[in-house]
Design an enzyme around this catalytic site. Structure first.
Site, PDB file in Angstrom:
ATOM      1  N   THR A 157     -13.590  18.664  45.035  1.00 55.87           N
ATOM      2  CA  THR A 157     -12.320  19.224  45.514  1.00 55.87           C
ATOM      3  C   THR A 157     -12.549  20.233  46.628  1.00 55.87           C
ATOM      4  OG1 THR A 157     -10.527  20.668  44.797  1.00 55.87           O
ATOM      5  CG2 THR A 157     -12.550  20.863  43.576  1.00 55.87           C
ATOM      6  N   ASP A 158     -11.516  20.442  47.441  1.00 56.23           N
ATOM      7  CA  ASP A 158     -11.603  21.490  48.464  1.00 56.23           C
ATOM      8  C   ASP A 158     -11.517  22.888  47.846  1.00 56.23           C
ATOM      9  OD1 ASP A 158      -8.913  21.407  47.729  1.00 56.23           O
ATOM     10  OD2 ASP A 158      -8.128  21.206  49.768  1.00 56.23           O
ATOM     11  N   GLU A 159     -11.129  22.960  46.556  1.00 58.46           N
ATOM     12  CA  GLU A 159     -10.961  24.285  45.937  1.00 58.46           C
ATOM     13  C   GLU A 159     -12.288  25.030  45.792  1.00 58.46           C
ATOM     14  OE1 GLU A 159      -8.200  24.722  42.777  1.00 58.46           O
ATOM     15  OE2 GLU A 159      -6.800  23.313  43.654  1.00 58.46           O
ATOM     16  N   TYR A 166     -11.374  26.555  37.118  1.00 55.25           N
ATOM     17  CA  TYR A 166     -11.487  25.143  37.496  1.00 55.25           C
ATOM     18  C   TYR A 166     -12.406  24.984  38.706  1.00 55.25           C
ATOM     19  CZ  TYR A 166     -10.294  20.877  40.067  1.00 55.25           C
ATOM     20  OH  TYR A 166     -10.378  19.711  40.789  1.00 55.25           O
ATOM     21  N   LYS A 226     -16.084  23.101  39.063  1.00 56.17           N
ATOM     22  CA  LYS A 226     -16.333  21.998  40.011  1.00 56.17           C
ATOM     23  C   LYS A 226     -17.456  22.386  40.975  1.00 56.17           C
ATOM     24  CE  LYS A 226     -14.436  18.532  40.492  1.00 56.17           C
ATOM     25  NZ  LYS A 226     -14.598  17.178  39.848  1.00 56.17           N
TER      26      LYS A 226
END
Ligand code: NAD
Ligand code: DAU
Length: 359
Positions: free
Chosen positions: A135-137, A161, A165
């Site tokens: 993810t870009d998060e 989260y 990741k």
């Protein structure tokens, strides 16, 4: 890419990926390993094209014995790891399971792949690939003027989260550098489309508006996400697995960055047009500003130059049309909605979530 182990294939992106891959690759065989958490459902795997090339296995990516057995039994040459706990609000409420699945689960899958491919050599090494869907998060948050995230942007996760990741991404890269396991990683922005669990912004707003419930917009609603239609993400993953370079990371994004409130208002307008007879028109009147998410990332933006130049990928769906198609999908599939809501703790979650105050 002949015998593919897809993990998390009963969830939103994983199931869309299986539909897409079976449609676009006439020879591939898919083994779909999914724990069927609240977010996974066999409803998502109904009507698969050519279902004989898909085998569903109910199991957990933290279960090493099962993983070892699947690699050998099916002579797996490709892993595509979608399985994860994915909802940021839930990671604020209960972070532990995010460590179990996203970190320990990914590590266990890597160990099984290392054993099968590097030690036991069940298939030729030049034919294997472990692709990790991220993810870009992991890159954190952008201010209004900062340039977009790119592949070498330093990691700065801000939610449990995103931290989990990020940790899993580091493990995947470490297995490439230390052991020579062939890998690739994609860091993608927010997906939308059919079969998304209705706790995420777009399907939650569609269903709440349709049912005349409040539309809870966090904070000032000016947070920005980079929206990508799910089929475009599936196409990007296939290109990376087939032609992307070993050990590389690719950023994937939609080049669509409206503030959240604009997305919500768009959904309301679309529903007004599709259901002009509804007692809830204009749906925009249902918008309700609520307390902000703790640690809420303000803005995401992704630079897709690398995947565009190396693999000829760019998003092909227009956001407005994609939203219309998505809203229509939820309206046209009441059986899916009913089944998903019934089988999960959906109602209790959306009424209480981490703040105890939603809707
Ligand atoms: P989802 O929550 O809809 O589905 C996750 C699936 O994983 C479910 O089917 C669930 O049953 C399964 N699962 C969970 N824990 C498991 C375990 N321990 N073992 C086996 N299966 C397990 O998620 P999604 O939105 O489809 O996301 C898929 C992947 O893509 C995730 O890795 C996520 O981090 C990543 N991603 C998502 C987005 C997005 O916008 N949704 C964007 C970028 C990246
Ligand atoms: O960027 C990729 C990520 O996108 C994925 O890695 C995650 O798995 C996925 O869940 C998604 O994370 P977000 O937190 O961005 O998605 P969510 O749909 O939860 O929220 C989108 C935006 O809308 C975010 O700014 C929070 C806001 N929001 C969300 C909900 C559920 C609201 O304002 N109200 C809501 O009720």
């Amino acid at each position: 890419m002949k015998k593919v182990l897809v993990t998390g294939g009963a969830g939103f992106i994983g199931s869309n990926f299986i539909h897409y891959l079976l449609e676009h690759d006439p020879a591939v065989q898919i083994i779909n390993l999914d724990a069927l958490t609240y977010a996974g459902s066999l409803e998502n795997l109904k009507d698969l094209p050519d279902p004989d090339r898909h085998v569903f296995v109910h199991g957990n990516i933290t279960g090493r014995e099962l993983l070892d057995q699947l690699f050998v039994e099916h002579k797996i040459d490709t892993v595509i790891n979608f399985a994860a706990e994915t909802h940021v609000d839930r990671s604020i409420h209960s972070p532990g399971i995010f460590v179990d699945t996203n970190v320990v689960g990914t590590y266990t899958l890597l160990e099984a792949a290392r054993r099968a491919w590097l030690v036991d050599q069940i298939v030729p090494l030049e034919e294997v690939r472990f692709h990790h869907v991220s993810t870009d998060e992991v890159f954190g948050t952008l201010t209004r003027d900062e340039p977009p995230f790119e592949e070498d942007t330093p990691y700065a996760p801000r939610s449990p989260y995103a931290a989990a990741k990020a940790s899993s991404d580091h493990f995947v890269r470490a297995y490439n550098i230390t052991f020579g396991l062939p890998i690739s990683i994609s860091n993608c922005s927010n997906n939308y489309g059919p079969r998304q669990f209705p706790e995420k912004l777009i399907p939650l707003m569609v269903l709440n508006a349709f049912n005349g419930k409040p539309l809870p917009v966090y904070g000032d609603g000016m947070q920005i996400r980079d929206w990508l239609y799910v089929d475009d993400h599936c196409d990007a993953i296939i290109r990376i697995v087939k032609n992307g370079r070993d050990g590389e990371t690719y950023c994937v994004g939609g080049d669509n960055q409206p503030p959240n409130i604009e997305i919500v208002k768009n959904i309301c307008e679309i529903l007004d047009e599709l259901r002009p007879e509804s007692a809830h028109c204009p749906h925009e009147n249902l918008i309700s500003y609520v307390a902000d998410r703790p640690g809420h990332d303000r803005r995401y933006d992704i630079d897709i130059t690398k995947i565009e130049n190396e693999l000829g990928w760019k998003p092909s769906h227009d956001l407005r049309q994609g939203l219309v198609d998505t809203v229509k999908w939820y309206l046209d599939n009441p059986e899916w909605v009913r089944a998903i809501v019934q089988q999960s703790d959906y109602d209790s979650w959306v009424q209480t979530n981490y703040t105890g105050r939603k809707a």
